[in-house]
Design an enzyme around this catalytic site. Structure first.
Site, short mmCIF file in Angstrom:
data_model
loop_
_atom_site.label_atom_id
_atom_site.label_comp_id
_atom_site.label_asym_id
_atom_site.label_seq_id
_atom_site.Cartn_x
_atom_site.Cartn_y
_atom_site.Cartn_z
N HIS A 78 -18.17 14.99 6.76
CA HIS A 78 -18.71 15.83 7.83
C HIS A 78 -19.79 16.79 7.37
O HIS A 78 -20.42 17.43 8.20
CB HIS A 78 -17.60 16.64 8.49
C1 UD1 Z 1 -17.55 23.74 9.63
C2 UD1 Z 1 -17.89 24.62 8.43
C3 UD1 Z 1 -17.46 23.91 7.14
C4 UD1 Z 1 -16.03 23.41 7.20
C5 UD1 Z 1 -15.85 22.56 8.47
C6 UD1 Z 1 -14.43 22.03 8.62
C7 UD1 Z 1 -19.88 26.03 8.71
C8 UD1 Z 1 -21.28 26.21 8.32
N1 UD1 Z 1 -19.31 24.87 8.34
O1 UD1 Z 1 -18.38 22.60 9.59
O2 UD1 Z 1 -17.60 24.84 6.06
O3 UD1 Z 1 -15.74 22.62 6.07
O4 UD1 Z 1 -16.19 23.36 9.61
O5 UD1 Z 1 -14.31 21.09 9.65
O6 UD1 Z 1 -19.29 26.89 9.31
N2 UD1 Z 1 -17.60 19.93 17.19
C9 UD1 Z 1 -16.86 19.36 18.22
N3 UD1 Z 1 -15.58 19.80 18.40
C10 UD1 Z 1 -15.02 20.78 17.63
C11 UD1 Z 1 -15.78 21.34 16.60
C12 UD1 Z 1 -17.07 20.90 16.40
O7 UD1 Z 1 -17.32 18.49 18.94
O8 UD1 Z 1 -13.86 21.15 17.87
C13 UD1 Z 1 -18.98 19.49 16.96
C14 UD1 Z 1 -19.94 20.62 17.19
O9 UD1 Z 1 -20.36 20.71 18.49
C15 UD1 Z 1 -21.05 20.31 16.23
C16 UD1 Z 1 -20.38 19.58 15.11
O10 UD1 Z 1 -19.11 19.15 15.60
O11 UD1 Z 1 -22.01 19.47 16.82
C17 UD1 Z 1 -20.23 20.40 13.86
O12 UD1 Z 1 -19.42 21.53 14.05
P1 UD1 Z 1 -19.74 22.90 13.25
O13 UD1 Z 1 -18.76 23.90 13.66
O14 UD1 Z 1 -21.18 23.17 13.33
O15 UD1 Z 1 -19.57 22.59 11.73
P2 UD1 Z 1 -18.60 21.69 10.86
O16 UD1 Z 1 -19.37 20.49 10.44
O17 UD1 Z 1 -17.30 21.46 11.57
#
Ligand code: UD1
Length: 363
Positions: free
Chosen positions: A207
């Site tokens: 991820h």
């Molecule tokens: C975040 C953390 C990372 C951690 C990871 C664990 C930062 C910079 N990164 O990364 O350190 O290892 O979480 O999972 O804070 N999304 C969904 N549903 C959710 C959550 C996210 O659809 O419940 C989607 C978001 O809309 C986004 C993508 O997933 O497009 C990424 O989510 P984001 O919170 O930006 O970062 P992670 O990659 O999860």
């Protein structure tokens, strides 16, 4: 939190999956000594990514949910900063506790520092020395505005010393070791949701921005996983799923795509896998604590101790390096004693004692 509780209040900020795992043992230990006000930024919001963790880990419902969701880094962090400032100004906690290295960590630390509230950073001092990672920026800034720096390892303490941070630094051990000590027996007793015999499969996750957002790297890792000779369970993070869909990328071979798994299921899957292949920070350490070899799909790691003796191998996204690392683990499974590095699974008690003493001395 009861209305008559007159103990000092600390405010803990969580928002993303790895923070829920760490907040569980921490909250238990804190609540024996102080009042804890728990704020969930909403960075992770799907049932699979958030609610199931609160249930599995027995974390009390947050005192405040900001429901801010994810988004581009600046916008997400900015919205959290504003939301957290309002809550902190209202609650006026004796200390703010932030955990790990996510955007929620950074927003919590900055909001508190600007309000003049003391900050405790759990998992302080970690460095990958790669400033292209958003997490590295978050860690560095957070450490530099924190009053208590609660470090899991001697390496973390040394990293802080190199940046001139010596005051308020404590080596406490690793709260993820606490989480495993508390939850592994329960995880093993639960019926399996993914029916695969122990040691018959690999477990992979993917991820990190550097892999998920880069079409070439994402394609290369999926190709490498598709060539493995045993089934590979791949719980798909929403970020990765979005990019695979947009690019029309598929995983072939023996890869089994499944939704993000609840914490207890993930623990068992990691404990029983032949090896873990991941770009997650937390899973490198969980695999190490569980005695499962890890192959890290990155060029750097902040958990440098795990590299000793081949317990963890860095391969980046290069299919040949990944294949070589898997072959090495298959030839001879490495062995190690995790307690020597990450402590005895009682870090949360130490942290809570230090925080309780600090807030009492400020009264
Ligand atoms: C975040 C953390 C990372 C951690 C990871 C664990 C930062 C910079 N990164 O990364 O350190 O290892 O979480 O999972 O804070 N999304 C969904 N549903 C959710 C959550 C996210 O659809 O419940 C989607 C978001 O809309 C986004 C993508 O997933 O497009 C990424 O989510 P984001 O919170 O930006 O970062 P992670 O990659 O999860």
């Amino acid at each position: 939190m009861t209305a008559r509780d007159s103990r000092p209040t600390v405010l803990t900020v969580v928002g993303a999956r790895p923070q829920f795992v760490k907040a569980a043992p921490l909250g238990r230990a804190l609540r024996r000594r102080v009042r804890e006000f728990l704020v969930h930024t909403g960075q992770h919001y799907d049932r699979d990514m958030s609610d199931s963790f609160f249930e599995d880990l027995g974390i009390p419902a947050p005192d405040r949910g900001l429901g801010l969701g994810s988004g581009p880094h600046g916008k997400m962090t900015g919205r959290m900063l504003a939301g957290l400032e309002t809550v902190m100004a209202e609650v006026r906690p004796a200390m703010v506790i932030v955990v790990g290295d996510t955007n929620s960590t950074l927003a919590g630390a900055l909001a508190a520092a600007k309000l003049g509230l003391p900050v405790a950073h759990v998992e302080a001092g970690l460095r990958s020395f790669d400033l292209r990672m958003p997490e590295e920026i978050n860690r560095r800034v957070t450490d530099h505005v924190s009053d208590l720096l609660l470090c899991p390892t001697p390496t973390a303490v040394r990293n802080l010393a190199h940046e001139g941070i010596r005051r308020g630094v404590h080596r406490v051990g690793d709260v993820m070791a606490d989480a495993i000590r508390l939850h592994l027996p329960r995880a093993r007793r639960r019926p399996r949701t993914i029916e695969l015999a122990p040691r018959s499969y690999y477990l992979a996750t993917l991820h990190r921005q550097e892999n998920a957002d880069d079409p070439e790297r994402l394609g290369a890792v999926l190709e490498a996983l598709s060539c493995l000779r045993h089934p590979t369970v791949l719980p798909l993070h929403p970020r990765t799923a979005q990019h695979m869909d947009a690019l029309g990328l598929k995983a072939g071979g023996l890869v089994r795509l499944v939704p993000p798994q609840p914490y207890l299921e993930m623990l068992r899957l990691q404990a029983e896998a032949r090896a873990v292949l991941t770009d997650s920070g937390g899973m490198q350490k969980e695999a190490y604590l569980l005695g499962t070899p890890c192959i890290t799909l990155r060029e750097t790691t902040e958990w440098v101790e795990t590299l000793r003796g081949g317990a963890n191998r860095l391969t980046g996204a290069d299919p040949r390096r990944i294949a070589r690392a898997v072959a090495a683990v298959e030839r001879k499974r490495p062995r190690w004693d995790p307690r020597l590095t990450y402590g005895d699974g009682h870090a949360a008690e130490r942290i809570a004692t230090i925080i309780a003493a600090a807030v009492r001395s400020r009264r």
